[in-house]
Design a protein around this motif. Structure first.
Motif, PDB file in Angstrom:
ATOM      1  N   LEU A 144       0.852  -1.182   0.000  1.00  0.00           N
ATOM      2  CA  LEU A 144       0.000   0.000   0.000  1.00  0.00           C
ATOM      3  C   LEU A 144       0.890   1.235   0.000  1.00  0.00           C
ATOM      4  O   LEU A 144       1.810   1.344   0.817  1.00  0.00           O
ATOM      5  CB  LEU A 144      -0.893   0.026   1.247  1.00  0.00           C
ATOM      6  CG  LEU A 144      -1.874  -1.133   1.424  1.00  0.00           C
ATOM      7  CD1 LEU A 144      -2.743  -0.893   2.659  1.00  0.00           C
ATOM      8  CD2 LEU A 144      -2.742  -1.329   0.195  1.00  0.00           C
ATOM      9  N   LEU A 145       0.637   2.155  -0.909  1.00  0.00           N
ATOM     10  CA  LEU A 145       1.331   3.433  -0.883  1.00  0.00           C
ATOM     11  C   LEU A 145       0.639   4.340   0.139  1.00  0.00           C
ATOM     12  O   LEU A 145      -0.398   4.005   0.700  1.00  0.00           O
ATOM     13  CB  LEU A 145       1.351   4.053  -2.271  1.00  0.00           C
ATOM     14  CG  LEU A 145       2.064   3.202  -3.348  1.00  0.00           C
ATOM     15  CD1 LEU A 145       2.067   3.940  -4.679  1.00  0.00           C
ATOM     16  CD2 LEU A 145       3.485   2.850  -2.922  1.00  0.00           C
ATOM     17  N   ARG A 146       1.199   5.487   0.362  1.00  0.00           N
ATOM     18  CA  ARG A 146       0.715   6.383   1.399  1.00  0.00           C
ATOM     19  C   ARG A 146      -0.765   6.739   1.173  1.00  0.00           C
ATOM     20  O   ARG A 146      -1.153   7.174   0.085  1.00  0.00           O
ATOM     21  CB  ARG A 146       1.568   7.654   1.419  1.00  0.00           C
ATOM     22  CG  ARG A 146       1.265   8.601   2.560  1.00  0.00           C
ATOM     23  CD  ARG A 146       2.282   9.745   2.523  1.00  0.00           C
ATOM     24  NE  ARG A 146       1.944  10.781   3.466  1.00  0.00           N
ATOM     25  CZ  ARG A 146       2.260  10.751   4.752  1.00  0.00           C
ATOM     26  NH1 ARG A 146       2.918   9.728   5.239  1.00  0.00           N
ATOM     27  NH2 ARG A 146       1.933  11.757   5.548  1.00  0.00           N
ATOM     28  N   ASN A 147      -1.589   6.544   2.207  1.00  0.00           N
ATOM     29  CA  ASN A 147      -3.023   6.847   2.173  1.00  0.00           C
ATOM     30  C   ASN A 147      -3.780   6.054   1.111  1.00  0.00           C
ATOM     31  O   ASN A 147      -4.829   6.488   0.636  1.00  0.00           O
ATOM     32  CB  ASN A 147      -3.261   8.356   1.973  1.00  0.00           C
ATOM     33  CG  ASN A 147      -2.771   9.161   3.157  1.00  0.00           C
ATOM     34  OD1 ASN A 147      -2.806   8.698   4.290  1.00  0.00           O
ATOM     35  ND2 ASN A 147      -2.295  10.369   2.892  1.00  0.00           N
ATOM     36  N   GLN A 148      -3.268   4.893   0.751  1.00  0.00           N
ATOM     37  CA  GLN A 148      -3.951   4.011  -0.183  1.00  0.00           C
ATOM     38  C   GLN A 148      -4.442   2.793   0.584  1.00  0.00           C
ATOM     39  O   GLN A 148      -3.652   2.038   1.155  1.00  0.00           O
ATOM     40  CB  GLN A 148      -3.002   3.562  -1.303  1.00  0.00           C
ATOM     41  CG  GLN A 148      -2.379   4.704  -2.082  1.00  0.00           C
ATOM     42  CD  GLN A 148      -3.396   5.469  -2.897  1.00  0.00           C
ATOM     43  OE1 GLN A 148      -4.210   4.880  -3.615  1.00  0.00           O
ATOM     44  NE2 GLN A 148      -3.351   6.792  -2.817  1.00  0.00           N
ATOM     45  N   ALA A 149      -5.761   2.587   0.622  1.00  0.00           N
ATOM     46  CA  ALA A 149      -6.336   1.501   1.424  1.00  0.00           C
ATOM     47  C   ALA A 149      -6.384   0.175   0.683  1.00  0.00           C
ATOM     48  O   ALA A 149      -6.654  -0.852   1.288  1.00  0.00           O
ATOM     49  CB  ALA A 149      -7.743   1.880   1.878  1.00  0.00           C
TER      50      ALA A 149
END
Length: 462
Positions: free
Chosen positions: A412-417
């Motif tokens: 998961l990348l930053r702020n990716q759910a």
């Protein structure tokens, strides 16, 4: 002579955090009815292939005072049994139990004091099966210069016997020698000097948030992002825990839809995902109109049918708006096909001959390239990452045991759910869904809806 991390590798290394471990995962399920695979055989196989991926015996050393990018050094205390571990499910272990185990393992960051990879042999799976889960840091495997470990341990036929090779690690440089080498490097590259001084003044180590903001800024300047993505529950502050689920589909079904409705197999996959996400949003009570979209980044889409030559395919990176507001599955596919065709005409692609020379099982290394490509986009430019990589359409073997399935486990990348990875293999198209445990507690709903969306498209074509 030390090998310095590239700027991209150093960025990935700095992005690592307890909530956002940046490693590429692969889950392989093998048929072990004949007992061909066990822990000792796996150890011997991997050890015999490590010369093909020498970075898997190297660790990262920071340069004192942040005077330069970190360097790769041989791990003189390298212990292969630390990196290759055994795990077991209570017999007969189910696929759901395996997915839960993978989610827990994917949640844990790698140990930065050792080479940045781990491998788990999972025993006890029902039906005389075993599973192998690997995780490799994105700073280690770039897909070209440094391959992912799956690339060299899987064979198209019977594996040759392991060859004993003596490895002599180089002497680890002292802190003083690292400083001296960094000063020489800075003198030869004055632009790097200014950057190093700036980083040292601001902070001794770069935080994940700082790096993410820097990446976002560069992406905006370079024009890689086309505005902000729509507001979506797919974008949320993530926890340190994950959920993982899989979907198994038939490659022939995608060919039928493509033959009936046009476009590429990749377009059909995106249409299936769009239909599933539409119904998932509706299950959450999210407002949807006919114009509602979700923006996905498809970092390295390979426009490839299993019957085509990889050397003639195209690899590219682009953003695409998924028409989740459109109720008609055939029209959703038409919208996506037109969007991807327009992108392929105007956006620079990278031809695939470079990938062809990579012998072995390519998808894991290609997924590593995909995740790295996605990170160059501003984080608010997309809602989710979808990586779709072709695999061989003939059986592959691990130490003589036939591989039945392979599922990507993308970070998961930053702020990716949610991230969705796909790999085609031996007549199937397999989805691996990696999700945040809190923000996407209902990821199993998405997997069920993927099957439903596929059936909708098949019904339209029939």
């Amino acid at each position: 002579m030390v090998t310095r991390l590239t700027p991209r590798d150093a960025t990935f290394y700095a992005l690592e955090s307890t909530k956002n471990p940046i490693h590429i995962g692969s889950l392989m399920i093998v048929d072990n009815a004949a007992g061909a695979l066990d822990y000792e055989k796996l150890l011997a196989l991997v050890e015999s292939r490590l010369p093909e991926v020498p970075r898997y015996r190297q660790k990262i050393r920071e340069v004192p005072f942040g005077l330069g990018r970190p360097v790769w050094v041989d791990d003189r205390e390298f212990d292969i049994t630390y990196h290759i571990r055994r795990s077991a499910l209570p017999k007969p272990g189910s696929d759901d139990q395996l997915d839960e185990l993978v989610a827990r393992l994917a949640s844990r960051p790698l140990d930065p004091s050792r080479p940045l990879w781990e491998m788990y042999l999972v025993e006890g799976l029902s039906g005389d099966r075993m599973a192998l889960f690997t995780k490799t840091h994105a700073a280690l495997a770039d897909g070209i210069e440094a391959l992912e470990i799956c690339h060299v341990i899987l064979e198209a036929g019977e594996a040759p016997p392991p060859v004993d090779q003596i490895w002599m690690p180089a002497r680890e440089p002292s802190g003083l020698s690292l400083i001296g080498d960094a000063l020489v490097h800075m003198a030869s590259r004055p632009t790097d000097t200014a950057e190093s001084v700036r980083r040292f003044i601001e902070e001794a180590s770069v935080t994940a948030g700082d790096v993410a903001k820097t990446l976002a800024g560069y992406a905006s300047v370079l024009g890689t992002a086309t505005g902000s993505a729509p507001t979506s529950p797919l974008n949320a502050t993530v926890s340190r825990n994950r959920r993982f689920d899989v979907v198994r589909t038939n490659l022939e079904d995608y060919r039928k839809i493509r033959s009936s409705r046009g476009g590429s197999i990749n377009d059909v996959i995106l249409a299936v995902i769009s239909g599933a996400l539409r119904n998932w949003l509706m299950s959450r009570g999210e407002p949807i109109t006919e114009s509602t979209t979700l923006r996905a980044i498809v970092p390295m889409s390979v426009y490839l049918d299993a019957t085509e030559d990889l050397a003639m395919s195209e690899v590219t990176s682009f953003l695409v708006d998924l028409p989740v507001g459109e109720p008609n599955p055939a029209i959703r596919l038409s919208h996506i096909a037109h969007a991807t065709e327009a992108r392929s005409r105007v956006q620079r692609g990278v031809t695939a001959p470079t990938l062809v020379r990579l012998s072995g099982f390519a998808p894991a290394s290609l997924h590593a390239m995909s995740v790295r490509a996605a990170s160059t986009y501003a984080q608010r430019a997309f809602n989710l990452v979808i990586t779709n990589m072709p695999g061989p359409q003939a059986p592959m073997y691990l130490a003589g045991a036939r591989m039945l399935d392979m599922f990507p486990v993308s970070p998961l990348l930053r702020n990716q759910a949610l991230t969705i990875g796909l790999t085609s293999y031996d007549g199937s198209v397999n989805y691996g869904l990696n999700a945040d445990r809190d923000a996407m507690a209902d990821v199993d709903v998405v997997t069920a809806l993927l099957y439903e969306s596929m059936e909708e498209l098949l019904d339209v074509c029939s």
